[in-house]
Design an enzyme around this catalytic site. Structure first.
Site, mmCIF file in Angstrom:
data_model
loop_
_atom_site.group_PDB
_atom_site.id
_atom_site.type_symbol
_atom_site.label_atom_id
_atom_site.label_comp_id
_atom_site.label_asym_id
_atom_site.label_seq_id
_atom_site.Cartn_x
_atom_site.Cartn_y
_atom_site.Cartn_z
ATOM 1 N N ASN A 44 0.824 -1.212 0.000
ATOM 2 C CA ASN A 44 0.000 0.000 0.000
ATOM 3 C C ASN A 44 0.854 1.257 0.000
ATOM 4 O O ASN A 44 0.586 2.222 -0.735
ATOM 5 C CB ASN A 44 -0.905 0.022 1.242
ATOM 6 C CG ASN A 44 -2.061 -0.951 1.158
ATOM 7 O OD1 ASN A 44 -2.349 -1.514 0.101
ATOM 8 N ND2 ASN A 44 -2.741 -1.152 2.273
ATOM 9 N N ARG A 361 -10.809 -4.839 -14.199
ATOM 10 C CA ARG A 361 -9.653 -5.644 -13.797
ATOM 11 C C ARG A 361 -10.017 -7.117 -13.936
ATOM 12 O O ARG A 361 -11.090 -7.526 -13.508
ATOM 13 C CB ARG A 361 -9.244 -5.371 -12.346
ATOM 14 C CG ARG A 361 -8.837 -3.941 -12.050
ATOM 15 C CD ARG A 361 -8.214 -3.836 -10.660
ATOM 16 N NE ARG A 361 -8.129 -2.458 -10.205
ATOM 17 C CZ ARG A 361 -7.142 -1.630 -10.521
ATOM 18 N NH1 ARG A 361 -6.158 -2.049 -11.297
ATOM 19 N NH2 ARG A 361 -7.125 -0.389 -10.050
ATOM 20 N N ARG A 391 -5.437 1.544 -13.059
ATOM 21 C CA ARG A 391 -4.063 1.741 -12.593
ATOM 22 C C ARG A 391 -3.368 0.435 -12.214
ATOM 23 O O ARG A 391 -3.899 -0.380 -11.480
ATOM 24 C CB ARG A 391 -4.051 2.691 -11.390
ATOM 25 C CG ARG A 391 -2.652 2.999 -10.878
ATOM 26 C CD ARG A 391 -2.686 4.092 -9.836
ATOM 27 N NE ARG A 391 -2.997 5.371 -10.449
ATOM 28 C CZ ARG A 391 -3.644 6.355 -9.821
ATOM 29 N NH1 ARG A 391 -4.071 6.173 -8.595
ATOM 30 N NH2 ARG A 391 -3.855 7.495 -10.421
ATOM 31 N N HIS A 421 -15.778 2.536 -14.647
ATOM 32 C CA HIS A 421 -15.665 1.835 -13.372
ATOM 33 C C HIS A 421 -16.929 1.054 -13.035
ATOM 34 O O HIS A 421 -16.975 0.342 -12.035
ATOM 35 C CB HIS A 421 -15.343 2.842 -12.261
ATOM 36 C CG HIS A 421 -14.804 2.234 -11.016
ATOM 37 N ND1 HIS A 421 -15.457 2.283 -9.803
ATOM 38 C CD2 HIS A 421 -13.655 1.536 -10.784
ATOM 39 C CE1 HIS A 421 -14.746 1.663 -8.887
ATOM 40 N NE2 HIS A 421 -13.647 1.196 -9.448
ATOM 41 N N TYR A 454 -11.823 -10.108 -1.544
ATOM 42 C CA TYR A 454 -12.610 -8.881 -1.418
ATOM 43 C C TYR A 454 -14.054 -9.254 -1.129
ATOM 44 O O TYR A 454 -14.595 -10.180 -1.752
ATOM 45 C CB TYR A 454 -12.600 -8.070 -2.723
ATOM 46 C CG TYR A 454 -11.332 -7.333 -3.043
ATOM 47 C CD1 TYR A 454 -10.089 -7.733 -2.570
ATOM 48 C CD2 TYR A 454 -11.370 -6.204 -3.863
ATOM 49 C CE1 TYR A 454 -8.941 -7.053 -2.897
ATOM 50 C CE2 TYR A 454 -10.217 -5.509 -4.197
ATOM 51 C CZ TYR A 454 -9.003 -5.940 -3.710
ATOM 52 O OH TYR A 454 -7.862 -5.263 -4.035
ATOM 53 N N ARG A 550 -14.259 2.135 5.024
ATOM 54 C CA ARG A 550 -13.032 1.363 5.239
ATOM 55 C C ARG A 550 -11.782 2.233 5.217
ATOM 56 O O ARG A 550 -10.907 2.095 6.054
ATOM 57 C CB ARG A 550 -12.892 0.271 4.179
ATOM 58 C CG ARG A 550 -11.714 -0.661 4.444
ATOM 59 C CD ARG A 550 -11.397 -1.531 3.252
ATOM 60 N NE ARG A 550 -10.656 -0.820 2.240
ATOM 61 C CZ ARG A 550 -11.028 -0.701 0.963
ATOM 62 N NH1 ARG A 550 -12.148 -1.239 0.553
ATOM 63 N NH2 ARG A 550 -10.301 -0.041 0.093
ATOM 64 N N HIS A 578 -15.280 -4.202 0.495
ATOM 65 C CA HIS A 578 -15.287 -3.468 -0.768
ATOM 66 C C HIS A 578 -16.663 -3.031 -1.273
ATOM 67 O O HIS A 578 -16.750 -2.107 -2.074
ATOM 68 C CB HIS A 578 -14.597 -4.319 -1.842
ATOM 69 C CG HIS A 578 -14.231 -3.560 -3.068
ATOM 70 N ND1 HIS A 578 -14.875 -3.737 -4.282
ATOM 71 C CD2 HIS A 578 -13.302 -2.603 -3.284
ATOM 72 C CE1 HIS A 578 -14.343 -2.950 -5.186
ATOM 73 N NE2 HIS A 578 -13.383 -2.242 -4.608
#
EC number: 2.7.4.1
Length: 670
Positions: A44, A361, A391, A421, A454, A550, A578
């Site tokens: 991270n 993704r 990204r 997205h 997730y 979160r 998530h």
């Protein structure tokens, strides 16, 4: 604006990563899971420096010195980040030393003393697997200081020959195995840089090795694409990827044995400021700990076996079942393998005419992508909207785009200036009664790997009204048509934020009229200024607001006269929370939504996002069970107090409640 209290985005993110780090120091977390949390913290932080800190340096270089809404100029914020990050890295080192002592008691030795039989094995590894790959550069007029790529480990070596001092640098190859596990009476975990440092006399025959120090650079890795100048987005993304490794230095990690003269030497040749330097114990870059978390199941969380709810199987009758009712999947408790199997079934079903999908993704070796390619080869109309700018997944997505195009799929890349997205799938099938559209809306990616770690919501429905709106969304993504007649779905950047504000305003009106008014908001990040101020208005009007956030949170809870009706918590556990779920009391009608959008400016204005209202009674009840369980958590929840967070612990009169363990043990959806 001055009356509003905002928490800085970057400082809030560092607070979140600190909560991740604290899991590695939690006695209830299994030993090897602690290693994983140490690695997540490091990973991270790498991304934070490569993107967020790098962006602040760009602002300073451009002489931008305006204060943000939290009161910081870019330069002031960099100083605050440096202080906080240095403190957190020291904490990580302390926790790491504590955890490796515990590992040693379980016969897992990290950073062992290399002697005896272990010494012979290490030398053999060096000769057979490492020495052929490394290329030392001894600095001289003919050999200037080499360029060090982003996140590449290096060994800086001080040599002596004929009374003269020489410096050399070994840039450790990116494809070299980072850690070697040597199993004797114990398992010894030795990093490649330890092995190289041990065998340096073999690297430099004729020289005396005086000392060596480990070094690692972090560079600006943000990928900016001017789409207005890009005739072919696929080609320009491919070109830009190579520049990511060559950005300006934003962090230097150096092992603490290095003297000041070495630091000064490196500073003169690389160019960095003192506040960018992190002096740490070896080994640097604890992301290698990810590779040490297998082979000892007794030191891990008990194996979690997700299941397919409702008795569903992706057989030849699955589409008849999907017409019977709406289905909610809550991964990873429910098996995402069903979703992959559904797409595979659609690829071979003769009555399926077309499949449309967004792809943000996907994992390596994705069976979903393979199924789409197979469906196209069978003559079905397959339309895939791929987000090339996701990204750190850009390169993989470029590869998927080429593969799908070669198979005959229609591949598009969304809308210039906006990231795609939203997470959507639609299967179009010709049935005796006519065309039926099976719509799949999700809060998470179509990624079979991350679906195991997730938590996310997948919603599948054959409702024609939803199918119509999903079709319009794909038309917008693929044909740039601006379709505004939405009902169940709201879309950013055109209408999602306005919808949220309208719903909040309704609660405010009820509160001012003396009626019950409540909101329960579960998202990952809150930083959008307009939405924060609207939450302030709601709190002051008397709306009771529970928030489960979160990560980044720009609002301060419990401020008298401003946010005293707002309570905020963050849950950090085995799985990464998530899903975005929003519940409005709405005069007793209880309107519930799932969304792909966090409450950030980028999600509201620079991305295509979706907010979907769930109206099915059973589905709503299940979603409210998720929310109520989150609010009961008293073992993995942190509550905001002022601008800080406090870890909850069960009171003596309370039963411990871990929401993730609750859903692991609850066979939901039967």
């Amino acid at each position: 604006m001055s009356e509003y209290k905002f928490i800085n985005r970057e400082i809030s993110w560092l607070q979140f990563n600190e909560r991740v780090l604290r899991e590695a120091d939690d006695d209830s977390v299994p030993l090897l899971e602690k290693l994983k949390f140490l690695a997540i913290f490091s990973s991270n932080l790498d991304e934070f420096f490569m993107i967020r800190v790098a962006g602040l340096y760009d602002q300073v270089e451009a002489k931008y010195d305006i204060k943000d809404v939290s009161g910081y100029t870019p330069k002031e914020l960099l100083a605050k980040i440096s202080d906080t990050a240095h403190r957190l890295v020291k904490d990580q080192q302390k926790i790491f030393r504590k955890v490796i002592k515990e590992c040693a008691r379980h016969h897992i030795v990290i950073q062992p003393e290399i002697d005896g039989e272990l010494s012979d094995i290490v030398e053999s590894i060096f000769n057979d697997e490492i020495q052929p790959l490394i290329s030392p550069v001894t600095l001289s007029a003919a050999n200037p200081f080499p360029f060090i790529y982003n996140l590449r480990q290096c060994i800086f070596v001080k040599l002596e020959k004929g009374g003269e001092t020489h410096y050399s640098i070994i840039i450790i190859p990116e494809n070299l195995q980072r850690v070697f596990k040597i199993r004797l009476h114990r398992t010894y975990c030795v990093t490649s840089e330890e092995i190289i440092a041990r065998c340096l006399p073999q690297v430099y025959p004729g020289y005396k090795v005086m000392d060596s120090y480990t070094l690692r650079l972090t560079r600006n890795a943000d990928l900016t694409v001017d789409e207005d100048e890009a005739e072919d987005l696929l080609k320009i993304i491919e070109k830009k990827l190579s520049s990511r490794k060559k950005g300006n230095v934003v962090r230097v990690e150096l092992d603490k044995t290095a003297p000041d003269e070495v630091l000064k030497f490196l500073q003169e040749r690389i160019g960095f400021d003192n506040e960018d330097v992190y002096i740490v114990d070896k080994p640097l870059d604890l992301t290698f700990l990810f590779s040490l978390t297998d082979g000892n199941p007794e030191l891990m969380y008990p194996e979690h076996k997700p299941f397919v709810p409702y008795g569903l199987t992706a057989d030849e009758n699955i589409f008849e079942r999907l017409k019977e009712r709406d289905y909610v999947f809550y991964r990873p408790y429910h098996d995402f393998g069903f979703n992959s199997a559904l797409i595979r079934r659609a690829s071979v079903d003769e009555q399926v005419l077309a499949v449309k999908m967004t792809l943000y993704r996907a994992n390596r070796g994705s069976s979903i992508v393979e199924s789409l390619a197979e469906a196209a080869r069978r003559g079905k109309q397959i339309c895939v909207v791929i987000e090339l700018k996701a990204r750190f997944d850009e390169e993989r997505n470029v590869g998927w785009a080429k593969k799908l195009e070669e198979a005959g799929c229609i591949v598009t890349y969304g809308i210039p200036g906006l990231k795609i997205h939203s997470k959507n799938l639609q299967i179009i099938r010709k049935e005796p009664q006519g065309i039926v559209r099976y719509s799949y809306l999700s809060t998470g990616n179509f990624n079979e790997a991350t679906a195991k770690i997730y938590t996310d919501i997948d919603y599948i429905t054959a409702d024609e009204a939803v199918g119509h709106e999903c079709a319009n969304l794909f038309n917008m993504l693929m044909g740039y048509t601006d379709y505004a007649d939405w009902n169940r779905i709201s879309v950013a950047p055109t209408g999602l934020k306005a919808k949220l504000i309208s719903l909040i305003n309704y609660e405010i009106e009820n509160a001012l009229a003396g009626k019950k008014a409540e909101m329960l908001i579960k998202i990952n990040s809150l930083i959008d200024k307009e939405l924060i101020m609207k939450l302030h208005d709601a709190s002051r009007a008397g709306v009771k607001i529970e928030m489960i956030i979160r990560g980044i949170c720009g609002i301060t809870a419990g401020v008298k006269g401003l946010t005293e009706n707002i309570r905020i918590r963050s849950i950090i556990g085995r799985f990464l929370e998530h899903p975005r779920i929003i519940l409005f009391h709405h005069g007793g009608k209880k309107r519930l939504f799932i969304s792909t959008a966090d409450w950030m400016e980028r999600n509201m204005h620079s991305r295509v996002e979706q907010l979907f209202e769930i109206t099915d009674k059973n589905a709503k009840e299940f979603m409210m069970t998720i929310l109520s369980s989150n609010l009961k958590d008293n073992t993995k929840a942190w509550v905001m107090e002022g601008e800080a967070y406090r870890k909850l612990k069960p009171a003596e009169s309370e039963e411990p409640h871990n929401t993730q363990e609750f859903f692991i043990g609850k066979q939901i959806g039967h």
